[in-house]
Design a protein around this motif. Structure first.
Motif, PDB file in Angstrom:
ATOM      1  N   CYS A   1     -42.816  -8.733 -37.199  1.00 27.26           N
ATOM      2  CA  CYS A   1     -42.368  -9.568 -36.283  1.00 27.26           C
ATOM      3  C   CYS A   1     -43.812  -9.852 -35.374  1.00 27.26           C
ATOM      4  N   MET A   2     -43.401 -10.735 -34.470  1.00 27.43           N
ATOM      5  CA  MET A   2     -44.374 -11.427 -34.427  1.00 27.43           C
ATOM      6  C   MET A   2     -45.107 -11.759 -32.739  1.00 27.43           C
TER       7      MET A   2
ATOM      8  N   PHE B   1     -46.388 -13.504 -29.797  1.00 23.58           N
ATOM      9  CA  PHE B   1     -47.275 -14.871 -29.381  1.00 23.58           C
ATOM     10  C   PHE B   1     -48.290 -15.487 -28.094  1.00 23.58           C
TER      11      PHE B   1
ATOM     12  N   HIS C   1     -44.690 -14.037 -24.033  1.00 24.17           N
ATOM     13  CA  HIS C   1     -42.889 -14.474 -24.266  1.00 24.17           C
ATOM     14  C   HIS C   1     -42.124 -13.013 -23.671  1.00 24.17           C
ATOM     15  N   LEU C   2     -42.715 -12.078 -23.104  1.00 22.51           N
ATOM     16  CA  LEU C   2     -42.363 -11.471 -22.658  1.00 22.51           C
ATOM     17  C   LEU C   2     -41.029 -11.188 -21.546  1.00 22.51           C
ATOM     18  N   PHE C   3     -39.350 -11.007 -21.323  1.00 20.43           N
ATOM     19  CA  PHE C   3     -38.369 -11.104 -20.893  1.00 20.43           C
ATOM     20  C   PHE C   3     -38.939 -10.151 -19.168  1.00 20.43           C
ATOM     21  N   PRO C   4     -38.669 -11.632 -18.683  1.00 23.58           N
ATOM     22  CA  PRO C   4     -39.446 -10.967 -16.737  1.00 23.58           C
ATOM     23  C   PRO C   4     -38.836 -10.977 -16.262  1.00 23.58           C
ATOM     24  N   HIS C   5     -37.225 -10.822 -16.237  1.00 27.74           N
ATOM     25  CA  HIS C   5     -36.064 -10.071 -15.428  1.00 27.74           C
ATOM     26  C   HIS C   5     -35.587  -8.393 -16.232  1.00 27.74           C
TER      27      HIS C   5
ATOM     28  N   LEU D   1     -35.485  -3.134 -25.364  1.00 28.78           N
ATOM     29  CA  LEU D   1     -34.363  -3.762 -25.811  1.00 28.78           C
ATOM     30  C   LEU D   1     -33.730  -4.325 -27.027  1.00 28.78           C
TER      31      LEU D   1
ATOM     32  N   ASP E   1     -44.140 -10.003 -14.958  1.00 28.28           N
ATOM     33  CA  ASP E   1     -44.905 -10.897 -13.968  1.00 28.28           C
ATOM     34  C   ASP E   1     -45.762 -10.024 -12.567  1.00 28.28           C
ATOM     35  N   ARG E   2     -45.671  -8.797 -12.816  1.00 28.07           N
ATOM     36  CA  ARG E   2     -46.893  -7.699 -12.302  1.00 28.07           C
ATOM     37  C   ARG E   2     -48.178  -7.577 -12.683  1.00 28.07           C
ATOM     38  N   LEU E   3     -48.114  -7.572 -14.212  1.00 25.32           N
ATOM     39  CA  LEU E   3     -49.880  -7.432 -15.153  1.00 25.32           C
ATOM     40  C   LEU E   3     -50.161  -8.693 -15.595  1.00 25.32           C
ATOM     41  N   SER E   4     -51.664  -8.340 -15.467  1.00 28.56           N
ATOM     42  CA  SER E   4     -52.684  -9.584 -15.678  1.00 28.56           C
ATOM     43  C   SER E   4     -52.142 -10.476 -17.048  1.00 28.56           C
TER      44      SER E   4
ATOM     45  N   ARG F   1     -44.388  -4.298 -28.045  1.00 23.39           N
ATOM     46  CA  ARG F   1     -42.832  -4.783 -28.119  1.00 23.39           C
ATOM     47  C   ARG F   1     -42.675  -4.982 -29.234  1.00 23.39           C
ATOM     48  N   ALA F   2     -43.671  -5.426 -30.141  1.00 15.73           N
ATOM     49  CA  ALA F   2     -43.207  -6.125 -31.549  1.00 15.73           C
ATOM     50  C   ALA F   2     -43.774  -4.584 -32.214  1.00 15.73           C
TER      51      ALA F   2
ATOM     52  N   GLY G   1     -39.448 -20.231 -25.561  1.00 16.10           N
ATOM     53  CA  GLY G   1     -40.602 -19.276 -25.595  1.00 16.10           C
ATOM     54  C   GLY G   1     -39.367 -17.723 -25.355  1.00 16.10           C
ATOM     55  N   GLN G   2     -38.850 -17.765 -24.795  1.00 17.23           N
ATOM     56  CA  GLN G   2     -37.848 -16.320 -24.635  1.00 17.23           C
ATOM     57  C   GLN G   2     -37.219 -16.009 -25.282  1.00 17.23           C
TER      58      GLN G   2
ATOM     59  N   ALA H   1     -38.970 -15.401 -28.864  1.00 18.18           N
ATOM     60  CA  ALA H   1     -39.040 -14.138 -28.611  1.00 18.18           C
ATOM     61  C   ALA H   1     -37.739 -12.820 -29.330  1.00 18.18           C
TER      62      ALA H   1
ATOM     63  N   SER I   1     -37.164 -13.424 -33.255  1.00 16.38           N
ATOM     64  CA  SER I   1     -38.328 -12.492 -33.374  1.00 16.38           C
ATOM     65  C   SER I   1     -38.359 -11.400 -34.184  1.00 16.38           C
ATOM     66  N   LEU I   2     -37.661 -10.642 -32.829  1.00 12.51           N
ATOM     67  CA  LEU I   2     -37.067  -9.158 -33.458  1.00 12.51           C
ATOM     68  C   LEU I   2     -35.757  -8.253 -33.722  1.00 12.51           C
TER      69      LEU I   2
ATOM     70  N   GLN J   1     -31.379 -14.459 -16.989  1.00 12.53           N
ATOM     71  CA  GLN J   1     -32.533 -15.161 -16.264  1.00 12.53           C
ATOM     72  C   GLN J   1     -31.689 -16.720 -15.683  1.00 12.53           C
TER      73      GLN J   1
ATOM     74  N   ARG K   1     -29.385 -15.415 -12.498  1.00 16.42           N
ATOM     75  CA  ARG K   1     -30.518 -15.794 -11.688  1.00 16.42           C
ATOM     76  C   ARG K   1     -31.160 -17.283 -10.757  1.00 16.42           C
TER      77      ARG K   1
ATOM     78  N   ARG L   1     -41.097 -11.240  -7.091  1.00 18.86           N
ATOM     79  CA  ARG L   1     -41.913 -12.773  -7.599  1.00 18.86           C
ATOM     80  C   ARG L   1     -42.599 -12.978  -8.012  1.00 18.86           C
ATOM     81  N   ARG L   2     -43.901 -13.281  -8.676  1.00 16.90           N
ATOM     82  CA  ARG L   2     -45.431 -13.713  -7.464  1.00 16.90           C
ATOM     83  C   ARG L   2     -45.339 -15.153  -7.056  1.00 16.90           C
TER      84      ARG L   2
END
Lengths: 249, 253, 265
Positions: A87-88, A90, A94-98, A107, A142-145, A156-157, B151-152, B155, B158-159, B174, B177, B252-253
């Motif tokens: 697994c990679m 990045f 590249h988290l899935f924002p939805h 997933l 989106d709420r994370l730093s 996730r990997a 990248g989506q 990613a 890559s899994l 996505q 939306r 969303r921000r």
């Protein structure tokens, strides 16, 4: 036995105007179980391309890559099965924002029928605890730093129970104060015996974590050895020059 | 500026006797003739029903066709090479976007379904409008998919997820939306476009107005009434799109 | 701002302009005037004949009579060339219209069929001649032409619903009273009642397909409908593309519908 063995790996990009760009010019290397290899080199040297060839995010132009004895560059190889085990992580997470953090982790294992949703949830909780983010399990990415995002990406990997983790400059996109938390997580994985390839600009961390360092320049491994050998007693002039630039501060 | 123009127009109307009692009673008489007598407003209601039915049906076909076409096109670029499918999708989009909807409607009705006489003409219209809209929706979806960070896909792949799974679970949700507002605008356009259905003998809202014209020989009132009904529907739908956009961008921000 | 008022002024002047010039007395004057007709009708053919090579410049064709008459009333055109029957209805219902007394031509109406559909043509011809002989046709005509047909309800016409012989598809343009008119969900008119009678004799149910007049030839030649019945005039050109029944109306006058204040008898 080597987990990954790379023989004469070459990669050539063809530009839109038809000219060729030789990025990798014959890479030969192997990694054994539990080994941590840091890949360093100037930008544009091909180190990221090398990493991305390992799980065929980039298609190698020629050469072979074997994973647990299987040639993964052959057409008959199901690359999706290989990627589950390799697994990679990045640079840009590249988290899935939805999807919530939980869904980001579950997933793939659930869709690939490796786990039931319950098993995957339990695993997600365990991994998030390990990276210190158990309370964020139902949060939106989106709420994370940035640092939190990268820790989630690592979790996730890990949720795939991989044999090898590929890190593609995992701290380059982070604010300086967040780099530490991500490196701590990676250090912990290393201590647990994970096999890792790490492309990085964090020389101090590479020195600390790696068994072996590859210095890639102009598409070949121009110098290779233990961190002590490469960082403290470099033999090649290019290595000396590179290290003097990045270690100047 | 607007006030001056408005006052001037009011003055013109006043001069032309619009506000006299006779003009008002004439307006009322014509209104009675056009919409009240013999329940003629029901012709508009039936027409509205037909317009909404066709729009809804064509919307469903448009979304399904558009989704399939856009995935074919994007997949071709993304490495899933099925040249025949891609060529077909390309041609489909070129032809259906390159010819007027009106011409397509006539061809569907008088050439392709020439012998299908027991088939309700509305279904032919739904098919024609739906397939036409599909070409536009495909481009909307394609834009939506291509606006997603590559990248989506990387990613997800890559899994170990397959291309299809990555599309379904990561990219399309996505993209969807992002394109919902544009999709809604497409359907608002579709609602208005169904007004050409009269050409193949469907009594939609526009045609219902024309039928009232033929009954009463009165030109302006039925058309203005039809225009008002369209306008109200479009305004309500536009309002909904606004609300939907706000709802989609929540959290969303 | 000034431009805007200038524009309004120009518009106002334009709207007065058409009132000038001499009034219409004779149909010959129409040869150099702006004319209109419903697209695809014989009125269009007559207007084209009248105007000769000026037709591209002076002839406007409209999808609906109502549109053409609206243009007439607004002064965009000077006359609408159309059948006398619907023209009379406009004169009765709409203020300020008149029909020029001298008819342009006299035409005959017939039912149109797909070229080569001789079997149906001869069947329909047989029924038509029976209807003429026993007075059925005359009775239908009388109902509409001499009387006030506002009392005729679509429900009164027997479409022979559920007939065993299937359906007889008839294309028409239901904006041509008294021949065909859409009321609510149904149809009335001379053509409609006549076709209902024909369908019944054929043992079929009548199915009226309402479309634009200029779509009718396409519909019958592609087989979308079995026949077209919409006060269609028989012309040589049309005969080349479709077959016609015997005439069921003869001496149908083609007239010029004009503004009453533009007419000097």
């Amino acid at each position: 036995m080597a987990v990954i063995e790379v023989k004469d790996l070459r990669k050539t990009f063809v530009r839109p105007d038809g000219t060729e760009l030789h990025v990798l010019n014959g890479i030969n290397t192997k990694i054994v179980k539990g080994e941590k290899i840091a890949v360093i080199g100037p930008s544009g040297s091909g180190k990221s391309t090398f990493l991305r060839c390992l799980n065929r995010m980039e298609e190698p132009t020629s050469g072979t890559i074997t994973f647990n004895g299987e040639d993964i560059t052959s057409p008959s190889c199901n690359i999706n099965l290989v990627r589950r085990k390799m697994c990679m992580v990045f640079q840009h997470f590249h988290l899935f924002p939805h999807l919530t953090v939980r869904k980001n982790l579950t997933l793939a294992p659930v869709d690939l029928k490796l786990m039931t949703q319950e098993e995957a949830d339990a695993k997600a909780h365990e991994l998030l605890s390990r990276v210190g983010l158990a309370d964020k399990i139902d949060e939106w990415p989106d709420r994370l730093s940035g640092g939190q995002k990268q820790r989630v990406a690592i979790a996730r990997a890990m949720a795939m129970n991989p044999e090898v983790l590929l890190f593609d400059e995992p701290t380059s996109a982070l604010d300086p104060e967040m780099i530490g938390e991500v490196l701590d997580v990676m250090q912990e994985l290393a201590d647990l015996g994970m096999t890792m390839y790490l492309v990085t600009h964090e020389m101090g961390f590479a020195y600390k974590i790696a068994n072996r360092v590859l210095f890639i320049d102009k598409g070949i491994i121009s110098e290779e050895g233990t961190p002590d050998e490469v960082f403290n007693h470099p033999k090649q002039p290019r290595t000396v020059e590179f290290l003097s630039k990045v270690l100047r501060r | 500026m607007l006030w001056i123009v408005g006052a001037f127009l009011l003055y013109l109307l006043w001069e032309s006797g619009f506000f006299t009692a006779e003009a008002w009673s004439d307006f009322n008489r014509r209104f009675y003739q056009n919409f009240v007598k013999d329940d003629r407003y029901m012709m508009l209601v039936d027409g509205l029903n037909s317009t909404l039915f066709m729009t809804a049906g064509a919307t469903v076909i448009g979304v399904v066709v558009g989704l399939i076409l856009s995935v074919i096109r994007v997949a071709y670029k993304g490495g899933v090479h099925i040249p025949i499918l891609n060529k077909f999708a390309e041609m489909y989009i070129t032809v259906l976007r390159g010819t007027p909807a009106m011409v397509q409607l006539l061809i569907w009705n008088f050439t392709i379904f020439a012998s299908a006489r027991d088939l309700n003409t509305q279904y032919i219209a739904i098919l024609a409008f739906g397939l036409n809209s599909g070409a536009y929706v495909a481009e909307i979806f394609r834009g939506g998919i291509e606006s997603i960070d590559p990248g989506q896909m990387e990613a997800a792949r890559s899994l170990g997820l397959t291309y299809g799974s990555s599309m379904r679970h990561v990219i399309l949700p996505q993209a969807l939306r992002n394109v919902v507002p544009m999709l809604f605008n497409e359907f608002i356009a579709l609602l208005k476009e169904t007004s050409i259905a009269g050409y193949i003998g469907i009594d939609d809202l526009t045609r219902a107005g024309q039928n009232i014209q033929a009954l009463t020989l009165e030109h302006s009132q039925p058309l203005v009434m039809v225009a008002i009904i369209y306008l109200i529907m479009v305004m309500v739908l536009s309002k909904l799109v606004k609300k939907l956009e706000q709802w989609l961008s929540r959290g969303r921000r | 701002m000034k431009k805007f008022f200038a524009l309004l002024l120009v518009l106002a002047l334009c709207s007065c302009a058409f009132a000038d010039g001499e009034k219409l007395k004779d149909t010959d004057q129409l040869k150099t005037e702006r004319l209109a007709a419903q697209r695809g009708t014989v009125g269009q053919l007559i207007a084209e004949d009248l105007l000769g090579d000026k037709k591209a410049e002076l002839l406007t064709t409209y999808e609906k009579y109502v549109d053409a008459v609206a243009a007439l009333r607004q002064g965009k055109i000077r006359a609408v060339i159309m059948d006398e029957m619907p023209a009379k209805r406009f004169v009765n219902e709409v203020d300020g219209l008149a029909i020029m007394e001298k008819p342009l031509t006299e035409e005959s109406y017939a039912i149109g069929f797909k070229k080569g559909n001789t079997e149906l043509v001869s069947q329909v011809n047989k029924i038509l001649s029976e209807m003429k002989a026993d007075g059925t046709l005359a009775a239908i005509m009388a109902k509409y032409i001499d009387g006030d047909y506002s009392s005729v309800k679509p429900a009164d016409i027997d479409f022979n619903k559920g007939a065993k012989g299937g359906k007889l598809y008839v294309g028409t343009e239901a904006g041509f009273a008294p021949y065909e008119l859409k009321i609510g969900n149904g149809f009335i008119g001379i053509d409609v009642e006549m076709c209902a009678h024909i369908a019944k004799k054929l043992g079929k149910e009548l199915a009226i397909i309402n479309m634009n007049f200029d779509s009718l030839p396409t519909a019958v030649s592609t087989g979308k409908v079995d026949m077209i019945c919409a006060g269609i005039t028989v012309t040589d050109e049309r005969k080349e593309n479709m077959d016609f029944s015997d005439n069921y109306v003869t001496g149908a006058k083609q007239v010029a519908l004009i503004r009453a204040d533009d007419y000097e008898k």
